[in-house]
Design a protein around this motif. Structure first.
Motif, mmCIF file in Angstrom:
data_model
loop_
_atom_site.group_PDB
_atom_site.id
_atom_site.type_symbol
_atom_site.label_atom_id
_atom_site.label_comp_id
_atom_site.label_asym_id
_atom_site.label_seq_id
_atom_site.Cartn_x
_atom_site.Cartn_y
_atom_site.Cartn_z
ATOM 1 N N TYR A 212 0.830 -1.212 0.000
ATOM 2 C CA TYR A 212 0.000 0.000 0.000
ATOM 3 C C TYR A 212 0.860 1.256 0.000
ATOM 4 O O TYR A 212 0.570 2.227 -0.717
ATOM 5 N N LEU A 213 1.914 1.257 0.808
ATOM 6 C CA LEU A 213 2.780 2.437 0.870
ATOM 7 C C LEU A 213 3.448 2.696 -0.474
ATOM 8 O O LEU A 213 3.581 3.853 -0.903
ATOM 9 N N VAL A 214 3.878 1.641 -1.140
ATOM 10 C CA VAL A 214 4.492 1.803 -2.463
ATOM 11 C C VAL A 214 3.499 2.444 -3.428
ATOM 12 O O VAL A 214 3.833 3.379 -4.168
ATOM 13 N N VAL A 215 2.249 1.967 -3.416
ATOM 14 C CA VAL A 215 1.230 2.502 -4.323
ATOM 15 C C VAL A 215 0.964 3.975 -4.033
ATOM 16 O O VAL A 215 0.917 4.811 -4.951
ATOM 17 N N VAL A 216 0.797 4.303 -2.740
ATOM 18 C CA VAL A 216 0.475 5.679 -2.372
ATOM 19 C C VAL A 216 1.660 6.602 -2.624
ATOM 20 O O VAL A 216 1.500 7.726 -3.135
ATOM 21 N N VAL A 217 2.872 6.149 -2.301
ATOM 22 C CA VAL A 217 4.065 6.976 -2.509
ATOM 23 C C VAL A 217 4.271 7.255 -3.995
ATOM 24 O O VAL A 217 4.615 8.379 -4.390
ATOM 25 N N ARG A 218 4.058 6.261 -4.826
ATOM 26 C CA ARG A 218 4.183 6.482 -6.277
ATOM 27 C C ARG A 218 3.188 7.536 -6.746
ATOM 28 O O ARG A 218 3.523 8.413 -7.548
ATOM 29 N N GLY A 219 1.957 7.441 -6.258
ATOM 30 C CA GLY A 219 0.956 8.433 -6.630
ATOM 31 C C GLY A 219 1.324 9.815 -6.145
ATOM 32 O O GLY A 219 1.122 10.814 -6.859
ATOM 33 N N ALA A 220 1.894 9.894 -4.933
ATOM 34 C CA ALA A 220 2.293 11.187 -4.386
ATOM 35 C C ALA A 220 3.401 11.818 -5.231
ATOM 36 O O ALA A 220 3.372 13.019 -5.536
ATOM 37 N N ARG A 221 4.373 11.013 -5.623
ATOM 38 C CA ARG A 221 5.463 11.544 -6.441
ATOM 39 C C ARG A 221 4.977 11.952 -7.826
ATOM 40 O O ARG A 221 5.429 12.956 -8.387
ATOM 41 N N ARG A 222 4.045 11.183 -8.365
ATOM 42 C CA ARG A 222 3.527 11.488 -9.700
ATOM 43 C C ARG A 222 2.808 12.833 -9.723
ATOM 44 O O ARG A 222 2.894 13.579 -10.703
ATOM 45 N N HIS A 223 2.107 13.129 -8.634
ATOM 46 C CA HIS A 223 1.298 14.347 -8.601
ATOM 47 C C HIS A 223 1.920 15.457 -7.746
ATOM 48 O O HIS A 223 1.272 16.472 -7.486
ATOM 49 N N GLY A 224 3.155 15.254 -7.309
ATOM 50 C CA GLY A 224 3.854 16.308 -6.583
ATOM 51 C C GLY A 224 3.344 16.561 -5.183
ATOM 52 O O GLY A 224 3.478 17.677 -4.659
ATOM 53 N N ALA A 225 2.769 15.536 -4.539
ATOM 54 C CA ALA A 225 2.260 15.688 -3.168
ATOM 55 C C ALA A 225 3.371 15.390 -2.173
ATOM 56 O O ALA A 225 4.158 14.465 -2.361
ATOM 57 N N SER A 226 3.424 16.159 -1.107
ATOM 58 C CA SER A 226 4.450 15.973 -0.082
ATOM 59 C C SER A 226 4.196 14.702 0.714
ATOM 60 O O SER A 226 3.049 14.344 1.015
ATOM 61 N N LEU A 227 5.298 14.019 1.072
ATOM 62 C CA LEU A 227 5.203 12.802 1.883
ATOM 63 C C LEU A 227 5.537 13.055 3.346
ATOM 64 O O LEU A 227 5.387 12.164 4.179
ATOM 65 N N ARG A 228 5.969 14.252 3.659
ATOM 66 C CA ARG A 228 6.392 14.541 5.023
ATOM 67 C C ARG A 228 5.189 14.645 5.958
ATOM 68 O O ARG A 228 4.119 15.077 5.552
ATOM 69 N N PRO A 229 5.392 14.247 7.215
ATOM 70 C CA PRO A 229 4.288 14.390 8.185
ATOM 71 C C PRO A 229 3.961 15.851 8.426
ATOM 72 O O PRO A 229 4.859 16.690 8.558
ATOM 73 N N ASP A 230 2.691 16.162 8.446
ATOM 74 C CA ASP A 230 2.211 17.521 8.680
ATOM 75 C C ASP A 230 1.367 17.517 9.950
ATOM 76 O O ASP A 230 0.298 16.882 9.984
ATOM 77 N N ALA A 231 1.838 18.198 10.975
ATOM 78 C CA ALA A 231 1.175 18.145 12.278
ATOM 79 C C ALA A 231 -0.277 18.605 12.188
ATOM 80 O O ALA A 231 -1.172 17.983 12.764
ATOM 81 N N ALA A 232 -0.512 19.678 11.455
ATOM 82 C CA ALA A 232 -1.878 20.195 11.341
ATOM 83 C C ALA A 232 -2.780 19.204 10.615
ATOM 84 O O ALA A 232 -3.936 18.978 11.009
ATOM 85 N N GLY A 233 -2.245 18.590 9.547
ATOM 86 C CA GLY A 233 -3.036 17.617 8.800
ATOM 87 C C GLY A 233 -3.332 16.368 9.613
ATOM 88 O O GLY A 233 -4.446 15.839 9.568
ATOM 89 N N ILE A 234 -2.334 15.886 10.364
ATOM 90 C CA ILE A 234 -2.542 14.704 11.211
ATOM 91 C C ILE A 234 -3.562 15.010 12.296
ATOM 92 O O ILE A 234 -4.441 14.195 12.595
ATOM 93 N N ARG A 235 -3.464 16.204 12.867
ATOM 94 C CA ARG A 235 -4.425 16.599 13.909
ATOM 95 C C ARG A 235 -5.837 16.692 13.333
ATOM 96 O O ARG A 235 -6.808 16.251 13.965
ATOM 97 N N ALA A 236 -5.961 17.217 12.112
ATOM 98 C CA ALA A 236 -7.273 17.315 11.476
ATOM 99 C C ALA A 236 -7.851 15.930 11.195
ATOM 100 O O ALA A 236 -9.056 15.692 11.361
ATOM 101 N N SER A 237 -6.994 14.993 10.779
ATOM 102 C CA SER A 237 -7.445 13.621 10.541
ATOM 103 C C SER A 237 -7.942 12.981 11.823
ATOM 104 O O SER A 237 -8.957 12.274 11.835
ATOM 105 N N ALA A 238 -7.222 13.225 12.915
ATOM 106 C CA ALA A 238 -7.631 12.676 14.210
ATOM 107 C C ALA A 238 -8.961 13.257 14.658
ATOM 108 O O ALA A 238 -9.842 12.544 15.146
ATOM 109 N N GLN A 239 -9.109 14.561 14.483
ATOM 110 C CA GLN A 239 -10.363 15.211 14.887
ATOM 111 C C GLN A 239 -11.542 14.695 14.072
ATOM 112 O O GLN A 239 -12.636 14.486 14.602
ATOM 113 N N ALA A 240 -11.324 14.467 12.768
ATOM 114 C CA ALA A 240 -12.393 13.938 11.918
ATOM 115 C C ALA A 240 -12.747 12.510 12.312
ATOM 116 O O ALA A 240 -13.894 12.073 12.142
#
Length: 445
Positions: A212-240
């Protein structure tokens, strides 16, 4: 990871094709996951009764631990689908990465608790002195695979949000096959016993997480999405995820109360209840597959600011839910002479479970509506309402169920109470969808 499709301007037939394309692979993935425990049970069962008893207790704890965090898949699906509908794939994948990082953090926390507390956790379940050592061994080793399983949940949500349910199916099938082979080799070939079964499962789970990580990482690189942990994004995911966690815990409480009441009714009743509950759960897998399609499709329409499209597909999916419920109910009635003997030879148990099973059959159309509307509101990100509705349902069900033994009711009465529970859920979900308050559009809710 392929380019996600845009929202089509669709009629009923297009909706039908899309629902089938998403629901059928989702059903395969849902059924494949419980087979992990079945394979472990079959292989460990040949080691001896003590080993199997230990596995049963440890597996119950592990299944509960993973199911509690199922919000990682549910919340991620709707959030990613919204971004897809808005035409922003990099943000969609970034949203998914936040969920994956949250899964890793939660998995590490579970390991930190489980390793030292394993004997205490096993003791809560009242395992015998002979089974406890095997249960502790299996739980401690298998807990190492929990982070991978939580990553699988989160990444599955990402792919579902991207309208891809085929990849999770392929990974689930591959994981099941690897688990079966590794268990046989490590338990019997290497002679590790129950520890070998646990290690085989952990290796298979980690392999699934890695794919799964390989699939998602490939997609992230293809579309220029950051792979680094984002504290605000992780917190928003937890709240949701918190409202969906409340919903899941409330539903688990309903099932635990039902099992506790059945146990108070007697050995025959609890045995019959376990069979009926197993079949009820199997029917739920089929209905949940359609609900998963709803999560992905509804989120995408709302992300594209298409409220009418969301209403139309909601209506069509409810029709699917009713038809599926009717068919499943008929299947239960027609096939009961075939599957009941597979579970028990005790005629008393058979006589006890049959009326309760008929109640389950009658209530399947209601269950179909419940699962569909639950998926629709999850796809809309309406978690707080789902949490409140499930708490109301629990408040109605608990006193009714708990009074059944004192009022002289039996297993059939208990399953009528379960039918009441599903009816209350249907009403609360129907009122919400009818109000239109869930139709909040945009890339984020």
């Amino acid at each position: 990871m392929t380019q996600a499709p845009a929202v089509p301007k669709a009629g009923p037939r297009r909706h039908d094709r899309e629902i089938v394309a998403l629901a059928v692979p989702a059903f395969g993935a849902l059924v494949a996951e419980p087979l992990f425990v079945m394979v472990d049970s079959a292989i460990v069962g040949h080691l001896g009764t003590r080993e199997l008893a230990g596995l049963a207790v440890a597996a119950a704890l592990l299944t509960t631990a993973v199911s509690v965090f199922v919000f990682l898949a549910y919340a991620t699906t709707g959030a990613v689908a919204r971004r897809v509908g808005a035409g922003d794939l990099p943000a969609a994948i970034r949203q998914g990465m936040d969920g994956i990082w949250l899964a890793l953090l939660l998995g590490a926390a579970v390991i930190a608790v489980t390793l030292p507390a394993a004997p205490w956790l096993i003791g809560i379940f009242g395992a015998s002195d002979t089974a406890t050592p095997y249960a502790v061994t299996y739980l401690r080793i298998s807990s190492l695979g929990i982070p991978a399983m939580l990553v699988v949940l989160a990444a599955t949500g990402v792919l579902r949000g991207l309208q891809d349910t085929r990849t999770p199916l392929y990974v689930a099938i591959g994981g099941f096959g690897a688990n079966a082979a590794l268990n046989a080799i490590l338990v019997y070939g290497v002679g590790l016993g129950i520890a070998g079964s646990a290690w085989g499962t952990v290796i298979a789970q980690c392999a699934m997480g890695a794919v799964y990580l390989v699939v998602v990482v490939r997609g992230a690189r293809r579309h220029g999405a950051s792979l680094r942990p984002d504290a605000a994004g992780i917190r928003a995911s937890a709240q949701a995820g918190v409202p969906l966690l409340v919903r899941t815990l409330s539903l688990r409480a309903v099932l635990m109360i039902a099992t506790a009441v059945a146990a108070r009714l007697g050995d025959t009743e609890i045995a019959a209840h376990q069979i009926v509950l197993s079949l009820w759960s199997l029917m739920a897998f089929a209905l949940d597959a359609i609900a998963i399609a709803g999560q992905a499709i509804i989120g995408r329409y709302l992300g594209a600011d298409d409220t009418q499209g969301a209403r139309d597909v909601c209506r069509r999916m409810v029709q699917w839910g009713v038809v599926a419920g009717v068919l499943l109910g008929v299947l239960i009635v027609v096939a009961r002479p075939l599957f009941i003997p597979l579970f028990t030879d005790d005629q008393t148990v058979r006589d006890t479970l049959l009326p309760a099973l008929l109640v389950v059959a009658v209530s399947q159309p209601i269950a179909g509506i419940v699962f569909i509307l639950d998926g629709v509101l999850m796809g809309a990100g309406d978690g707080p309402y789902l949490a409140g509705a499930m708490l109301v349902t629990l408040a109605v069900f608990a006193p009714v169920a708990l009074f059944i033994p004192s009022l002289g009711g039996g297993l059939t009465a208990l399953w009528w109470a379960m039918g009441l529970m599903m009816t209350v859920r249907m009403l609360t979900l129907w009122l919400r969808t009818r109000s239109g308050r869930w139709l909040i559009t945009g890339a984020t809710r």
